[in-house]
Design a protein around this motif. Structure first.
Motif, PDB file in Angstrom:
ATOM      1  N   ALA A 125       0.823  -1.207   0.000  1.00 11.47           N
ATOM      2  CA  ALA A 125       0.000   0.000   0.000  1.00 11.47           C
ATOM      3  C   ALA A 125       0.859   1.260   0.000  1.00 11.47           C
ATOM      4  O   ALA A 125       0.341   2.369   0.091  1.00 11.47           O
ATOM      5  N   LYS A 126       2.141   1.079  -0.107  1.00 11.66           N
ATOM      6  CA  LYS A 126       3.028   2.242  -0.199  1.00 11.66           C
ATOM      7  C   LYS A 126       3.620   2.273  -1.603  1.00 11.66           C
ATOM      8  O   LYS A 126       4.518   1.509  -1.926  1.00 11.66           O
ATOM      9  N   THR A 127       3.077   3.135  -2.400  1.00 13.88           N
ATOM     10  CA  THR A 127       3.514   3.219  -3.789  1.00 13.88           C
ATOM     11  C   THR A 127       3.737   4.682  -4.146  1.00 13.88           C
ATOM     12  O   THR A 127       2.943   5.539  -3.780  1.00 13.88           O
ATOM     13  N   ALA A 128       4.803   4.932  -4.833  1.00  2.04           N
ATOM     14  CA  ALA A 128       5.070   6.291  -5.305  1.00  2.04           C
ATOM     15  C   ALA A 128       5.406   6.236  -6.789  1.00  2.04           C
ATOM     16  O   ALA A 128       6.131   5.344  -7.233  1.00  2.04           O
ATOM     17  N   ILE A 129       4.860   7.161  -7.518  1.00  2.00           N
ATOM     18  CA  ILE A 129       5.178   7.256  -8.939  1.00  2.00           C
ATOM     19  C   ILE A 129       5.856   8.604  -9.166  1.00  2.00           C
ATOM     20  O   ILE A 129       5.310   9.651  -8.838  1.00  2.00           O
ATOM     21  N   VAL A 130       7.032   8.553  -9.712  1.00  2.00           N
ATOM     22  CA  VAL A 130       7.852   9.758  -9.820  1.00  2.00           C
ATOM     23  C   VAL A 130       8.236   9.975 -11.277  1.00  2.00           C
ATOM     24  O   VAL A 130       8.718   9.056 -11.941  1.00  2.00           O
ATOM     25  N   LEU A 131       7.991  11.189 -11.728  1.00  2.00           N
ATOM     26  CA  LEU A 131       8.406  11.547 -13.081  1.00  2.00           C
ATOM     27  C   LEU A 131       9.604  12.477 -13.006  1.00  2.00           C
ATOM     28  O   LEU A 131       9.666  13.348 -12.141  1.00  2.00           O
ATOM     29  N   ARG A 132      10.513  12.286 -13.929  1.00  2.00           N
ATOM     30  CA  ARG A 132      11.684  13.152 -14.011  1.00  2.00           C
ATOM     31  C   ARG A 132      11.792  13.654 -15.446  1.00  2.00           C
ATOM     32  O   ARG A 132      11.858  12.845 -16.376  1.00  2.00           O
ATOM     33  N   CYS A 133      11.786  14.967 -15.564  1.00  2.00           N
ATOM     34  CA  CYS A 133      11.778  15.569 -16.899  1.00  2.00           C
ATOM     35  C   CYS A 133      13.029  16.422 -17.088  1.00  2.00           C
ATOM     36  O   CYS A 133      13.364  17.214 -16.202  1.00  2.00           O
ATOM     37  N   SER A 134      13.671  16.268 -18.178  1.00  2.00           N
ATOM     38  CA  SER A 134      14.901  17.030 -18.417  1.00  2.00           C
ATOM     39  C   SER A 134      14.601  18.481 -18.745  1.00  2.00           C
ATOM     40  O   SER A 134      15.423  19.358 -18.493  1.00  2.00           O
ATOM     41  N   GLU A 135      13.453  18.749 -19.286  1.00  2.00           N
ATOM     42  CA  GLU A 135      13.096  20.106 -19.679  1.00  2.00           C
ATOM     43  C   GLU A 135      12.270  20.755 -18.570  1.00  2.00           C
ATOM     44  O   GLU A 135      11.156  20.315 -18.274  1.00  2.00           O
ATOM     45  N   PRO A 136      12.813  21.797 -17.942  1.00  2.00           N
ATOM     46  CA  PRO A 136      12.046  22.448 -16.863  1.00  2.00           C
ATOM     47  C   PRO A 136      10.689  22.941 -17.357  1.00  2.00           C
ATOM     48  O   PRO A 136      10.574  23.469 -18.461  1.00  2.00           O
ATOM     49  N   GLY A 137       9.701  22.782 -16.530  1.00  2.00           N
ATOM     50  CA  GLY A 137       8.376  23.264 -16.888  1.00  2.00           C
ATOM     51  C   GLY A 137       7.616  22.352 -17.826  1.00  2.00           C
ATOM     52  O   GLY A 137       6.586  22.749 -18.362  1.00  2.00           O
ATOM     53  N   SER A 138       8.106  21.156 -18.017  1.00  2.00           N
ATOM     54  CA  SER A 138       7.368  20.226 -18.875  1.00  2.00           C
ATOM     55  C   SER A 138       5.999  19.936 -18.261  1.00  2.00           C
ATOM     56  O   SER A 138       5.823  19.955 -17.051  1.00  2.00           O
ATOM     57  N   LEU A 139       5.078  19.652 -19.127  1.00  2.00           N
ATOM     58  CA  LEU A 139       3.695  19.437 -18.679  1.00  2.00           C
ATOM     59  C   LEU A 139       3.353  17.962 -18.799  1.00  2.00           C
ATOM     60  O   LEU A 139       3.700  17.323 -19.791  1.00  2.00           O
ATOM     61  N   VAL A 140       2.691  17.463 -17.806  1.00  2.00           N
ATOM     62  CA  VAL A 140       2.450  16.024 -17.743  1.00  2.00           C
ATOM     63  C   VAL A 140       0.964  15.730 -17.571  1.00  2.00           C
ATOM     64  O   VAL A 140       0.262  16.413 -16.828  1.00  2.00           O
ATOM     65  N   LEU A 141       0.544  14.743 -18.281  1.00  2.00           N
ATOM     66  CA  LEU A 141      -0.801  14.196 -18.077  1.00  2.00           C
ATOM     67  C   LEU A 141      -0.646  12.722 -17.732  1.00  2.00           C
ATOM     68  O   LEU A 141       0.085  11.998 -18.396  1.00  2.00           O
ATOM     69  N   PRO A 159      12.404  22.014 -12.187  1.00  2.00           N
ATOM     70  CA  PRO A 159      13.824  21.677 -12.040  1.00  2.00           C
ATOM     71  C   PRO A 159      14.317  21.726 -10.613  1.00  2.00           C
ATOM     72  O   PRO A 159      15.485  21.447 -10.351  1.00  2.00           O
ATOM     73  N   ASP A 160      13.449  22.094  -9.679  1.00  2.00           N
ATOM     74  CA  ASP A 160      13.930  22.332  -8.326  1.00  2.00           C
ATOM     75  C   ASP A 160      13.783  21.144  -7.405  1.00  2.00           C
ATOM     76  O   ASP A 160      14.023  21.251  -6.209  1.00  2.00           O
ATOM     77  N   GLY A 161      13.420  20.029  -7.921  1.00  2.00           N
ATOM     78  CA  GLY A 161      13.274  18.881  -7.053  1.00  2.00           C
ATOM     79  C   GLY A 161      12.174  19.066  -6.031  1.00  2.00           C
ATOM     80  O   GLY A 161      12.276  18.586  -4.920  1.00  2.00           O
ATOM     81  N   THR A 162      11.163  19.774  -6.409  1.00  2.00           N
ATOM     82  CA  THR A 162      10.066  20.052  -5.495  1.00  2.00           C
ATOM     83  C   THR A 162       9.542  18.774  -4.875  1.00  2.00           C
ATOM     84  O   THR A 162       9.303  17.789  -5.549  1.00  2.00           O
ATOM     85  N   ARG A 163       9.382  18.843  -3.593  1.00  2.00           N
ATOM     86  CA  ARG A 163       8.910  17.670  -2.888  1.00  2.00           C
ATOM     87  C   ARG A 163       7.482  17.911  -2.422  1.00  2.00           C
ATOM     88  O   ARG A 163       7.198  18.870  -1.708  1.00  2.00           O
ATOM     89  N   SER A 164       6.640  17.051  -2.833  1.00  2.00           N
ATOM     90  CA  SER A 164       5.255  17.178  -2.412  1.00  2.00           C
ATOM     91  C   SER A 164       4.939  16.147  -1.351  1.00  2.00           C
ATOM     92  O   SER A 164       5.685  15.213  -1.140  1.00  2.00           O
ATOM     93  N   ARG A 165       3.837  16.380  -0.718  1.00  2.00           N
ATOM     94  CA  ARG A 165       3.426  15.399   0.264  1.00  2.00           C
ATOM     95  C   ARG A 165       3.157  14.069  -0.421  1.00  2.00           C
ATOM     96  O   ARG A 165       2.698  14.009  -1.543  1.00  2.00           O
TER      97      ARG A 165
END
Lengths: 241, 192
Positions: A125-141, A159-165
């Motif tokens: 029940a502990k799952t994380a999905i992480v996207l890493r984009c080389s282009e800052p400001g890329s948009l994801v769906l 590009p700042d490695g923003t960490r969300s909850r």
């Protein structure tokens, strides 16, 4: 010194909020964040909410997205965007672990305006999905078709490695009892995609030559843009067995 | 960290936004919003109103548009709207502060002897002037003075044109200046 500056100095200062006040306020906010459908825009489906983790990866571009049930939208013409330059791209290779979780599945695309579909079955029940984009400001769906409708989420790769909850998709009942098939689209920052209030105010699939990003519109946006050499990756992390 | 499909992503390169990560909004700005409210009312009320500010901001996060102003003006605007419900309490506070500070000014001979005018010494007069300002004018000067917003940010916070901020500020500044005796006492003190 003018009256305003003087006023700023003359009005008695206030002590910082007490830890108890901060805790109470944060708790109220957390409760509101976890409140379901009532806070969704009208017209959206009532499906589950899925928050994907926004990683804090060193030098990597990470992203948080939230899956929400979303209805289909018809595509409409868009204006071809200007092509941005692609400077030397940071690595999008995922680290082997994230918050103590291990890689369950990972895929990398060398281009934006492209999609990746991941199939995975969580082991915990502990799952994380992480996207890493080389282009800052890329948009994801991100989207997943389910029996009870389509779930979609948006996000921005910063590009700042923003960490969300770390949010609670994995708390969904039956999370580990089925295989998930999730599709991720990543678009460059200048893609003709509505954002903010413009998207909120647009009651059609597209307004002013820009799309509301959705599963329905993603293909058309990608076709209009054409793929660009901007690597990105998506990784599913899961609790160690 | 919540985004609605209707909101779409915020495309600012490297910027976080309420659409993505509201916990960061809270972490970054709760203390200053609390301070702003506490300076206009009191700490206890600020506990509630600051929390309310962030709940409202979270609820209305889809309306946030960085093109129309940053996060700080947005939050200060919400807080200022909430403060409007406490207008009478605020006016009472300024009047009370006016009386208290005036009393402090008169205590002891040192103040008169040194004639060293400080910001604290004009508190009473400014507080009295604040109590007499129209709320819309008071909001402008306090967003500038306590929130440290720019004119443009103040306009964004209040949802009024830049020129309106300028005219309200000019009107309020005149009243504050009158309360100070048409001089800048701090400047007088420094010059003297």
């Amino acid at each position: 010194m003018d009256e305003i500056t003087l006023l700023g100095r003359a009005v008695p200062d206030a002590p910082p909020p007490s830890p108890q006040a901060v805790t109470r306020a944060r708790a109220r906010l957390t409760a509101a964040e976890r409140r379901p459908a009532g806070h969704r825009p009208p017209g959206r489906g009532s499906g589950w909410t899925w928050a994907l983790a926004c990683a804090a990866a060193t030098a990597a571009v990470t992203l948080a997205v939230v899956f929400l049930a979303g209805g289909p939208a018809a595509p409409s013409p868009v204006t071809p965007p200007t092509v941005s330059s692609a400077p030397s791209a940071p690595s999008v290779e995922p680290p082997a672990t994230y918050q103590g979780l291990r890689i369950l599945r990972s895929e990398t695309s060398q281009n934006t305006a492209a999609k990746i579909t991941l199939r995975f079955r969580p082991t915990s029940a502990k799952t994380a999905i992480v996207l890493r984009c080389s282009e800052p400001g890329s948009l994801v769906l991100a989207s997943e078709a389910r029996d009870d409708g389509l779930s979609e989420a948006y996000g921005v790769c910063g590009p700042d490695g923003t960490r969300s909850r770390f949010d609670d998709k994995s708390y969904e009942p039956g999370w580990t009892s089925r295989t998930h098939t999730v599709t991720f689209w990543v678009f460059p920052p200048d893609a003709p995609i509505l954002s903010g209030r413009d998207a909120h105010d647009c009651d059609r699939a597209a307004c002013g030559g820009k799309y509301k990003l959705s599963t329905e519109s993603a293909g058309a946006i990608a076709a209009r843009l054409g793929e660009r050499p901007q690597p990105w990756s998506v990784t599913v992390y899961d609790s160690p067995r | 960290m919540i985004a609605h499909p209707g909101s779409g992503p915020q495309a600012g390169a490297g910027e976080w936004s309420p659409h993505e990560d509201f916990s960061r909004v809270f972490d970054a700005h709760f203390a200053e919003i609390h301070r702003y409210i506490a300076r206009r009312l009191d700490t206890q009320t600020a506990d509630d109103l600051a929390a309310d500010t962030f709940l409202i901001a979270f609820r209305d996060r889809e309306r946030f548009d960085p093109a129309r102003g940053g996060i700080r003006p947005w939050l200060y605007g919400i807080a200022t709207n909430l403060l409007a419900r406490h207008r009478r309490d605020e006016v009472r506070r300024w009047r009370a502060l006016s009386r208290t500070a005036a009393g402090d000014d008169q205590e002891g001979p040192e103040g008169a002897v040194t004639a060293r005018v400080s910001a604290q010494q004009v508190t009473g007069r400014l507080a009295g002037a604040l109590a007499g300002l129209a709320k819309r004018d008071r909001d402008v000067v306090l967003l500038l003075a306590l929130g440290d917003l720019s004119h443009a940010e103040t306009a964004a916070a209040l949802g009024v044109p830049y020129g309106t901020v300028a005219s309200r500020l000019n009107r309020a500044r005149n009243q504050l200046r009158k309360a100070l005796g048409d001089v800048n006492p701090l400047k007088e003190a420094l010059d003297g």
